[in-house]
Design a protein around this motif. Structure first.
Motif: not given
Length: 635
Positions: A440-442, A597-601, A623-626, A628-635
């Motif tokens: 994640p950014e920011g 896999l989301v690594l927040c650090d 992947v970036d945020r968009e 990531a969300l697109e990938w999740l929708r495919t799951l």
């Protein structure tokens, strides 16, 4: 034998024909060859086998067909049960080898008939009737084959009852016990002595070494080879066995058992007084221990917690009880055993409360209603040398995570063997296609006060996109509580939080829900296997560096610093890499799994060591945020 392994594990072999769902894997056959070579060359081999390798069959097949005596040690009792009750029977049936197998657990897992009968007598004397639970247990004792108290189910969840009907190394009467012929521990050990392959856990493996050294015989048979699964857990556990420890419960039990023995004798008033006099100091000692929230150095415990007077009072009362038990030890088997116990506790207490030195770290931890004093050696190499000497055959140590990016140096240092062959076998899973990585950014620095809230907010957005099916793995209990509270207030899918149920039941309920969210700390980073759509996202809050403040860890880092080493490079970073790989490894557990896999650090992108940690993970498209969300929708 080695030439037969590719066939046995291959598409036309007996396993493929006899075991439903068996999938031949080249990497599995290669690991089996490494195990076989270690047998032949009688050497120590470190084998890192990535998730999906099929390492259990890769070491069990050569162990069964080698015609040797083998000990297999696992990290947990659950894994032990799985090996003995599921994997071994299937392999024995498929391979048609006449190997005799046995399983052996620690003595606290078996019913002690003598203590059960004593508990029934005490219950009857106290209330004029026997506790109905003890009646049920006595009936069960006549029908059980192995005498494992886990068979009693919910009946045994009461820790006090379990303590009454099982024995410890301290209070076991051994061959002098009147119920020795009915002892389930003895029966299990005899079965192990006659077996070709014995399944144990790491506690039993290390206990066996101590018994041999102390001249009390042995638990395990002599073996041609020892296979240690989940070997990454062994160094931390070994510290408890290579040092000394004494718990408030051991002291309380000694006083209670001495009182009972004095009452049975009837004419030893001085012994009765000495045992009775120990009760008050132990209660005061327990009260000091109960104030602790975590491990601290024993020096801090004695001084800052004003525990020194309580410990001194315990030592004095223990000395007096030792003298009385010694004076009467010839009168009965029970008094003889109690005298030996008292002397051992006296020696351990002296070691655990001695002044700090450069050889051992002395520390204290809360436990139950009291706690334990420890003295742990800083250099584990000598202790492991004794372990290897106890079984001087081949040793295979395996795990999904033994190295940091293929470098086994840290694990070799932990076990005191610099020249052990290390082999890293990659997972056969197709991570580039099965998984995606989102950084994640920011995100603020992990030290920021609002960092857990930011992780929770990010998790909420992603869980909304995934519809659930997520692990949120935290590096501290504080972060777990903060993140769980924030998720609980807004989630519309089932939430499962560590501490609200038994770990196994939490995982079972999470998997059954299909769309749940589980929030856990370190105990959920490994040994948890959820296949399929129920787990499609793993979120890790921070890089898993060990927090300063643990007395054992800090003392080891300081000892390394004194020797000219670099604690961060030599210890902290390799251990964090192994832990991160363990946590990330929860995501893809099967050839058909897909997940994010989301690594927040943010340090993964801003620090040089962050890039090294990323490189240690299986490669997945980032992947970036968009994305990531697109990938999740495919799951």
């Amino acid at each position: 034998m080695e030439a037969d392994l590719p066939f046995l594990l291959g598409p036309d072999g007996p396993l493929a024909k006899a075991i439903p769902g068996f999938t031949p894997r080249l990497v599995q056959a290669r690991m089996a060859m490494e195990v076989s070579q270690a047998f032949e060359q009688t050497d120590l081999r470190l084998i890192e086998a990535g998730t999906g390798t099929g390492k259990t069959f890769a070491y069990l097949v050569p162990a069964l067909v080698a015609g040797r005596r083998v000990i297999v040690s696992t990290g947990t009792k659950n894994l032990q049960d799985q090996l003995f009750e599921r994997d071994l029977p299937r392999l024995l049936d498929a391979l048609r080898v006449p190997a005799r197998t046995a399983m052996l657990k620690g003595r606290s897992n078996y019913l002690c008939v003598y203590r059960m009968n004593r508990a029934a007598q005490d219950s009857a004397q106290a209330s004029r009737r026997v506790d109905e639970r003890l009646v049920q247990i006595e009936r069960w004792s006549h029908s059980t084959e192995r005498g494992e108290v886990s068979e009693l189910g919910r009946l045994i969840e009461d820790d006090r009852l379990r303590h009454q009907i099982t024995s410890t190394a301290d209070n076991c009467l051994g061959a002098k016990c009147p119920d020795f012929s009915n002892c389930f521990v003895v029966k299990s050990r005899r079965a192990a002595m006659g077996a070709d392959l014995v399944v144990v856990n790491h506690h039993v493996l290390l206990s066996d070494v101590l018994l041999k050294e102390e001249g009390f015989g042995e638990i395990l048979p002599g073996a041609d080879a020892v296979i240690v699964d989940e070997a990454h857990q062994l160094p931390d556990l070994a510290g408890q066995f290579f040092g000394s420890r004494v718990s408030s419960r051991q002291l309380r039990d000694l006083a209670d058992d001495s009182l009972k023995a004095a009452a049975e004798q009837g004419d030893v008033p001085d012994l009765h007084l000495a045992a009775n006099a120990m009760a008050s100091p132990v209660i005061q000692f327990e009260a000091r221990l109960a104030q602790l929230n975590s491990r601290i150095s024993t020096e801090e415990f004695l001084v800052a917690r004003d525990a020194a007077p309580a410990v001194e009072a315990v030592a004095e009362s223990l000395d007096a009880l030792c003298a009385e038990l010694e004076a009467h030890r010839e009168r009965s088997t029970t008094l003889e055993a109690l005298s030996d116990r008292a002397r051992q506790l006296q020696a351990r207490l002296s070691i655990c409360t001695a002044k700090q030195d450069e050889e051992q770290v002395r520390w204290t931890e809360p436990q139950g209603r009291g706690g334990t004093l420890h003295a742990t050696p800083l250099d584990m190499g000598q202790g492991f040398g004794r372990v290897f000497a106890a079984h001087p055959g081949a040793w295979i140590m395996t795990s999904a995570t033994l190295s940091a990016s293929g470098d086994f140096a840290h694990f070799r240092r932990q076990i005191g063997v610099e020249d052990a062959r290390g082999v890293a076998l990659e997972s056969p899973f197709d991570y580039p296609n099965q998984g995606r990585l989102y950084l994640p950014e920011g995100m603020p620095e992990p030290s920021a006060p609002d960092y857990p809230d930011r992780v929770a907010d990010l998790s909420l957005r992603l869980i909304e996109g995934s519809g659930g099916g997520a692990f949120v793995l935290c590096t501290s209990h504080r972060a777990l509580r903060q993140i769980a509270d924030r998720l609980r207030a807004q989630l519309r899918v089932p939430l499962f939080v560590q501490g609200e149920d038994d770990r196994a039941r939490l995982v079972e309920r999470f998997a059954a829900s299909g769309d749940g969210v589980l929030v856990g700390t370190q105990s959920f980073w490994e040994g948890v296997d959820v296949k399929g759509r129920a787990l499609r996202m793993v979120i890790i809050d921070k890089l898993p560096f060990s927090s300063p403040g643990d007395p054992v860890y800090d003392a080891r880092l300081e000892a390394l610093r004194r020797r000219g080493g670099n604690p961060f490079v030599d210890v902290q970073l390799p251990e964090a890499i192994v832990s991160l790989r363990q946590g990330a490894g929860r995501l893809i557990r099967d050839e058909t799994d897909r997940g994010l896999l989301v690594l927040c650090d943010p340090r993964l992108k801003t620090k040089n060591y962050g890039r090294r940690m990323l490189a240690a993970l299986p490669f997945m498209s980032q992947v970036d945020r968009e994305g990531a969300l697109e990938w999740l929708r495919t799951l």
